[in-house]
Design a protein around this motif. Structure first.
Motif, PDB file in Angstrom:
ATOM      1  N   THR A 162     -12.749   3.787  -3.707  1.00 50.28           N
ATOM      2  CA  THR A 162     -12.690   4.872  -2.738  1.00 50.28           C
ATOM      3  C   THR A 162     -11.249   5.310  -2.522  1.00 50.28           C
ATOM      4  OG1 THR A 162     -13.285   5.531  -0.484  1.00 50.28           O
ATOM      5  CG2 THR A 162     -12.551   3.275  -0.797  1.00 50.28           C
ATOM      6  N   ASP A 163     -11.100   6.558  -2.143  1.00 48.44           N
ATOM      7  CA  ASP A 163      -9.786   7.116  -1.860  1.00 48.44           C
ATOM      8  C   ASP A 163      -9.967   8.235  -0.856  1.00 48.44           C
ATOM      9  OD1 ASP A 163      -7.093   7.491  -1.917  1.00 48.44           O
ATOM     10  OD2 ASP A 163      -7.072   8.657  -3.774  1.00 48.44           O
ATOM     11  N   CYS A 164      -8.925   8.522  -0.108  1.00 49.16           N
ATOM     12  CA  CYS A 164      -8.940   9.650   0.817  1.00 49.16           C
ATOM     13  C   CYS A 164      -7.673  10.466   0.615  1.00 49.16           C
ATOM     14  CB  CYS A 164      -9.070   9.191   2.268  1.00 49.16           C
ATOM     15  SG  CYS A 164      -7.645   8.280   2.902  1.00 49.16           S
ATOM     16  N   TRP A 165      -7.747  11.743   0.884  1.00 44.76           N
ATOM     17  CA  TRP A 165      -6.617  12.631   0.676  1.00 44.76           C
ATOM     18  C   TRP A 165      -6.754  13.843   1.579  1.00 44.76           C
ATOM     19  CZ3 TRP A 165     -10.804  12.071  -2.408  1.00 44.76           C
ATOM     20  CH2 TRP A 165     -11.546  13.209  -2.694  1.00 44.76           C
ATOM     21  N   SER A 166      -5.691  14.606   1.648  1.00 42.90           N
ATOM     22  CA  SER A 166      -5.674  15.819   2.469  1.00 42.90           C
ATOM     23  C   SER A 166      -5.306  17.012   1.594  1.00 42.90           C
ATOM     24  CB  SER A 166      -4.673  15.701   3.617  1.00 42.90           C
ATOM     25  OG  SER A 166      -5.028  14.645   4.488  1.00 42.90           O
ATOM     26  N   ASP A 213      -6.398   2.049  -2.552  1.00 43.81           N
ATOM     27  CA  ASP A 213      -4.948   1.985  -2.671  1.00 43.81           C
ATOM     28  C   ASP A 213      -4.402   1.119  -1.535  1.00 43.81           C
ATOM     29  OD1 ASP A 213      -5.014   3.524  -0.386  1.00 43.81           O
ATOM     30  OD2 ASP A 213      -4.525   5.396  -1.405  1.00 43.81           O
ATOM     31  N   ASN A 214      -3.091   1.107  -1.397  1.00 46.35           N
ATOM     32  CA  ASN A 214      -2.461   0.228  -0.405  1.00 46.35           C
ATOM     33  C   ASN A 214      -2.089   0.959   0.876  1.00 46.35           C
ATOM     34  OD1 ASN A 214      -1.850  -2.509  -1.969  1.00 46.35           O
ATOM     35  ND2 ASN A 214      -1.565  -0.809  -3.373  1.00 46.35           N
ATOM     36  N   GLY A 215      -2.816   2.031   1.180  1.00 44.50           N
ATOM     37  CA  GLY A 215      -2.578   2.746   2.421  1.00 44.50           C
ATOM     38  C   GLY A 215      -2.854   1.870   3.628  1.00 44.50           C
ATOM     39  N   SER A 216      -2.048   2.021   4.665  1.00 45.17           N
ATOM     40  CA  SER A 216      -2.198   1.186   5.855  1.00 45.17           C
ATOM     41  C   SER A 216      -3.543   1.397   6.530  1.00 45.17           C
ATOM     42  CB  SER A 216      -1.063   1.484   6.842  1.00 45.17           C
ATOM     43  OG  SER A 216      -1.062   2.860   7.208  1.00 45.17           O
ATOM     44  N   ASN A 217      -4.110   2.620   6.432  1.00 47.14           N
ATOM     45  CA  ASN A 217      -5.404   2.860   7.067  1.00 47.14           C
ATOM     46  C   ASN A 217      -6.523   2.086   6.370  1.00 47.14           C
ATOM     47  OD1 ASN A 217      -5.132   4.377   4.748  1.00 47.14           O
ATOM     48  ND2 ASN A 217      -5.731   6.318   5.673  1.00 47.14           N
ATOM     49  N   PHE A 218      -6.499   2.036   5.037  1.00 46.51           N
ATOM     50  CA  PHE A 218      -7.505   1.258   4.316  1.00 46.51           C
ATOM     51  C   PHE A 218      -7.318  -0.236   4.561  1.00 46.51           C
ATOM     52  CE2 PHE A 218      -8.347   4.906   1.349  1.00 46.51           C
ATOM     53  CZ  PHE A 218      -9.708   4.964   1.598  1.00 46.51           C
ATOM     54  N   LEU A 219      -6.084  -0.701   4.541  1.00 51.37           N
ATOM     55  CA  LEU A 219      -5.835  -2.123   4.752  1.00 51.37           C
ATOM     56  C   LEU A 219      -6.337  -2.576   6.117  1.00 51.37           C
ATOM     57  CD1 LEU A 219      -2.221  -2.522   3.279  1.00 51.37           C
ATOM     58  CD2 LEU A 219      -4.420  -2.942   2.176  1.00 51.37           C
ATOM     59  N   LYS A 220      -6.080  -1.778   7.153  1.00 57.99           N
ATOM     60  CA  LYS A 220      -6.521  -2.161   8.487  1.00 57.99           C
ATOM     61  C   LYS A 220      -8.039  -2.064   8.615  1.00 57.99           C
ATOM     62  CE  LYS A 220      -5.633  -1.451  13.390  1.00 57.99           C
ATOM     63  NZ  LYS A 220      -4.845  -0.732  14.419  1.00 57.99           N
ATOM     64  N   ALA A 221      -8.642  -1.074   7.955  1.00 52.96           N
ATOM     65  CA  ALA A 221     -10.103  -0.939   8.019  1.00 52.96           C
ATOM     66  C   ALA A 221     -10.793  -2.191   7.497  1.00 52.96           C
ATOM     67  CB  ALA A 221     -10.542   0.288   7.227  1.00 52.96           C
ATOM     68  N   PHE A 222     -10.297  -2.732   6.377  1.00 53.29           N
ATOM     69  CA  PHE A 222     -10.927  -3.928   5.815  1.00 53.29           C
ATOM     70  C   PHE A 222     -10.487  -5.198   6.536  1.00 53.29           C
ATOM     71  CE2 PHE A 222     -11.748  -0.921   2.458  1.00 53.29           C
ATOM     72  CZ  PHE A 222     -12.977  -1.322   1.968  1.00 53.29           C
ATOM     73  N   GLN A 223      -9.312  -5.175   7.159  1.00 46.24           N
ATOM     74  CA  GLN A 223      -8.904  -6.327   7.958  1.00 46.24           C
ATOM     75  C   GLN A 223      -9.778  -6.475   9.194  1.00 46.24           C
ATOM     76  OE1 GLN A 223      -4.775  -5.701   8.767  1.00 46.24           O
ATOM     77  NE2 GLN A 223      -4.083  -6.379   6.743  1.00 46.24           N
TER      78      GLN A 223
END
Length: 207
Positions: free
Chosen positions: A36-40, A103-113
């Motif tokens: 998965t990925d997110c973008w603007s 990817d290593n975006g902080s939003n993805f990392l925190k979501a899975f944490q």
């Protein structure tokens, strides 16, 4: 010429049919990986999700795009977790995903944490996994009493795990990209490293 309502209804029908076929194709698969990925783009946020699995009959590798949908508002960690949870539920694969790569975006990392499978298990063990000291087990058993609790209260209680995400995998390509760009640039601030780096890359270029 097709009218706008007719064209729209046909697109919706085709989309629904494709979702049914993809869901049916993954129904007999026990192990599924997702990316998965997110973008603007032009002030709009989007999220894309793909699924990957091995067909149990032919042993062929299969992939399918599950979603490419717009996210309302900023793509914070809870918004991403909710979107992923909804997509996994829509295709009935929530309990069969072994890894989700991002990817290593902080939003993805925190979501899975916060909502990931590993952290939820650790939280449960931390709450209910306290070990008794030697000689205390008998005393605890004697002092324990049966307590009746209202089931409705437990069911309505917010346990903080409203979203269930699978285990997380960081994208190795994105890590290498960060090392070769951001980290390498920061490392040149050290004079010792810069000297060794220039010498090493000079020899490589000569070869």
């Amino acid at each position: 010429m097709l009218s706008r309502p007719t064209l729209r209804s046909r697109i919706d029908e085709a989309s629904t049919e494709i979702k049914k076929k993809v869901t049916e194709a993954m129904r007999g698969v026990d192990h599924i990986a997702t990316t998965t990925d997110c973008w603007s783009a032009r002030r709009w946020s989007f999220i894309g999700v793909t699924a990957h699995w091995i067909d149990p009959d032919s042993l062929n590798r299969c992939s399918a795009v599950l979603a490419c949908k717009r996210l309302r508002g900023s793509h914070t960690f809870d918004v991403l977790a909710g979107a992923l949870n909804d997509i996994h539920s829509e295709f009935e694969i929530r309990g069969r995903i072994v890894r989700t790569t991002t990817d290593n975006g902080s939003n993805f990392l925190k979501a899975f944490q916060v909502f990931g499978e590993d952290e939820n298990n650790e939280a449960v063990e931390a709450v209910g996994g306290e070990t008794a000291q030697p000689g205390q087990e008998d005393d605890q058993e004697e002092s324990e009493e049966v307590e009746f609790v209202d089931v409705a209260t437990i069911l309505n209680e917010d346990d903080g795990f409203e979203y269930q995400l699978p285990k997380h995998q960081r994208c190795a390509c994105h890590l290498l990209n960060l090392v070769s760009t951001v980290d390498a640039l920061k490392a040149t601030s050290s004079e010792a490293y810069k000297k060794v780096s220039r010498s090493t890359f000079g020899k490589c270029q000569a070869l």
